[in-house]
Design a protein around this motif. Structure first.
Motif, PDB file in Angstrom:
ATOM      1  N   MET B   1      38.012  55.217  -3.363  1.00  0.00           N
ATOM      2  CA  MET B   1      38.032  54.576  -4.675  1.00  0.00           C
ATOM      3  C   MET B   1      37.507  55.518  -5.751  1.00  0.00           C
ATOM      4  N   LYS B   2      38.143  55.471  -6.903  1.00  0.00           N
ATOM      5  CA  LYS B   2      37.763  56.382  -7.979  1.00  0.00           C
ATOM      6  C   LYS B   2      36.418  55.973  -8.576  1.00  0.00           C
ATOM      7  N   LYS B   3      35.559  56.948  -8.753  1.00  0.00           N
ATOM      8  CA  LYS B   3      34.245  56.691  -9.358  1.00  0.00           C
ATOM      9  C   LYS B   3      34.346  56.824 -10.871  1.00  0.00           C
ATOM     10  N   HIS B   4      33.699  55.916 -11.568  1.00  0.00           N
ATOM     11  CA  HIS B   4      33.691  55.986 -13.019  1.00  0.00           C
ATOM     12  C   HIS B   4      32.263  56.251 -13.502  1.00  0.00           C
ATOM     13  N   TRP B   5      32.140  56.696 -14.735  1.00  0.00           N
ATOM     14  CA  TRP B   5      30.799  56.954 -15.292  1.00  0.00           C
ATOM     15  C   TRP B   5      29.949  55.697 -15.240  1.00  0.00           C
ATOM     16  N   TYR B   6      30.593  54.539 -15.468  1.00  0.00           N
ATOM     17  CA  TYR B   6      29.801  53.306 -15.543  1.00  0.00           C
ATOM     18  C   TYR B   6      29.340  52.798 -14.174  1.00  0.00           C
ATOM     19  N   ASP B   7      29.799  53.428 -13.111  1.00  0.00           N
ATOM     20  CA  ASP B   7      29.331  53.017 -11.780  1.00  0.00           C
ATOM     21  C   ASP B   7      27.883  53.444 -11.532  1.00  0.00           C
ATOM     22  N   ASN B   8      27.354  54.261 -12.427  1.00  0.00           N
ATOM     23  CA  ASN B   8      25.974  54.740 -12.251  1.00  0.00           C
ATOM     24  C   ASN B   8      24.982  54.074 -13.192  1.00  0.00           C
ATOM     25  N   LEU B   9      25.418  53.011 -13.828  1.00  0.00           N
ATOM     26  CA  LEU B   9      24.527  52.366 -14.802  1.00  0.00           C
ATOM     27  C   LEU B   9      23.324  51.680 -14.154  1.00  0.00           C
ATOM     28  N   TRP B  10      23.349  51.560 -12.834  1.00  0.00           N
ATOM     29  CA  TRP B  10      22.196  50.994 -12.130  1.00  0.00           C
ATOM     30  C   TRP B  10      20.934  51.839 -12.390  1.00  0.00           C
ATOM     31  N   VAL B  11      21.138  53.128 -12.679  1.00  0.00           N
ATOM     32  CA  VAL B  11      20.003  54.014 -12.967  1.00  0.00           C
ATOM     33  C   VAL B  11      19.253  53.505 -14.205  1.00  0.00           C
ATOM     34  N   LEU B  12      20.019  53.080 -15.211  1.00  0.00           N
ATOM     35  CA  LEU B  12      19.389  52.580 -16.435  1.00  0.00           C
ATOM     36  C   LEU B  12      18.611  51.290 -16.165  1.00  0.00           C
ATOM     37  N   SER B  13      19.174  50.421 -15.343  1.00  0.00           N
ATOM     38  CA  SER B  13      18.485  49.161 -15.020  1.00  0.00           C
ATOM     39  C   SER B  13      17.170  49.427 -14.307  1.00  0.00           C
TER      40      SER B  13
END
Lengths: 70, 191
Positions: B1-13
């Motif tokens: 599955m293609k990874k998107h930039w927004y898949d890493n927003l858990w870091v901000l949380s």
């Protein structure tokens, strides 16, 4: 001779209980699922291969894999 | 599955939760998690925030999925019922208004700043170490304490249901998710 009956598996969403979170859409390897207007998940019957990943992922457990005759 | 930039927003949380232990004023940033989903659902009529950008959902997905902290059982039927989801949303909004009222009391001078984080709307945890004064009115700090209480409470609830049921069980009864879905339904019904 009877016509050849082919069966295939497909995901079905209980739309009434779907929370439209999009977990199924994210996990689907065939991109066969979309979230219709933020209301419920919709499965494209032509693309879905019934792998069951969405059913396992769905936090509300509202997706079922059924056999359909084609 | 293609990874998107927004898949890493858990870091901000995760960063948000950690920052609240150091300086409570960072809690104000949590308003983004309130306004962005509302704006997306009102403007575009979809749940783009839940579907793509929700860092909290991603965090639960990661902890319960890759880290194996979830039993991956079905959520009880009552927890996905409309009665519970709408009831929880109403309760959440009432408690939110109560928090705004406490903020107002501090702004108006009727009440002193309380340096506590209220967990699960009940337990008052001392949180003075994360407050180092502010150039703003103490009311701004009171809002930060109140808002961080909301965020920490929802994280704890989400974590418990992640462990007991499926990783992203929080998404089933998340008040923001319920609210944005209602907005989408209302928008769809409009002629």
């Amino acid at each position: 001779m009877d016509a050849l009956v082919r069966k295939r598996r497909r995901a079905f969403v209980e739309e009434r209980d779907c929370v439209a979170c999009g977990c199924c859409m994210k996990i689907c390897p065939k991109t066969a699922i979309s979230i219709w207007h933020g209301i419920a998940a919709k499965v494209d019957p032509e693309t879905c291969v019934g792998c069951g990943k969405c059913a396992r992922e769905c936090p509300a457990s509202v997706i079922e894999i059924r056999e359909v005759t084609v | 599955m293609k990874k998107h930039w927004y898949d890493n927003l858990w870091v901000l949380s995760l960063t948000y939760l950690v920052l609240g232990f150091f300086n409570i004023l960072f809690a104000w940033l949590g308003l983004l998690c309130f306004f962005i989903p509302l704006i997306i659902s009102l403007a575009k009529g979809n749940k783009g925030y839940c579907n793509r950008y929700c860092g909290r959902g991603q965090l639960f997905g990661l902890l319960g999925g890759r880290f194996g902290l979830s039993r991956k059982r079905d959520i009880p039927a009552w927890m996905k019922s409309k009665a519970f989801r709408y009831g929880f949303l109403a309760f959440f909004l009432i408690m939110f208004c109560q928090m705004l009222w406490s903020t107002w009391l501090v702004f108006s001078g009727a009440q002193d700043l309380r340096q506590v984080v209220t967990l699960l709307w009940t337990f008052k945890l001392p949180w003075h170490w994360a407050y180092h004064g502010t150039v703003l009115h103490p009311g701004a700090a009171q809002f930060a304490f109140g808002f961080y209480s909301v965020m920490l409470t929802s994280t704890v609830l989400g974590f418990v249901t992640m462990v007991l049921f499926k990783p992203r069980s929080w998404c089933v009864y998340c008040p923001m998710g319920t609210m944005t879905q209602l907005i989408c339904k209302a928008k769809q019904k409009k002629p």
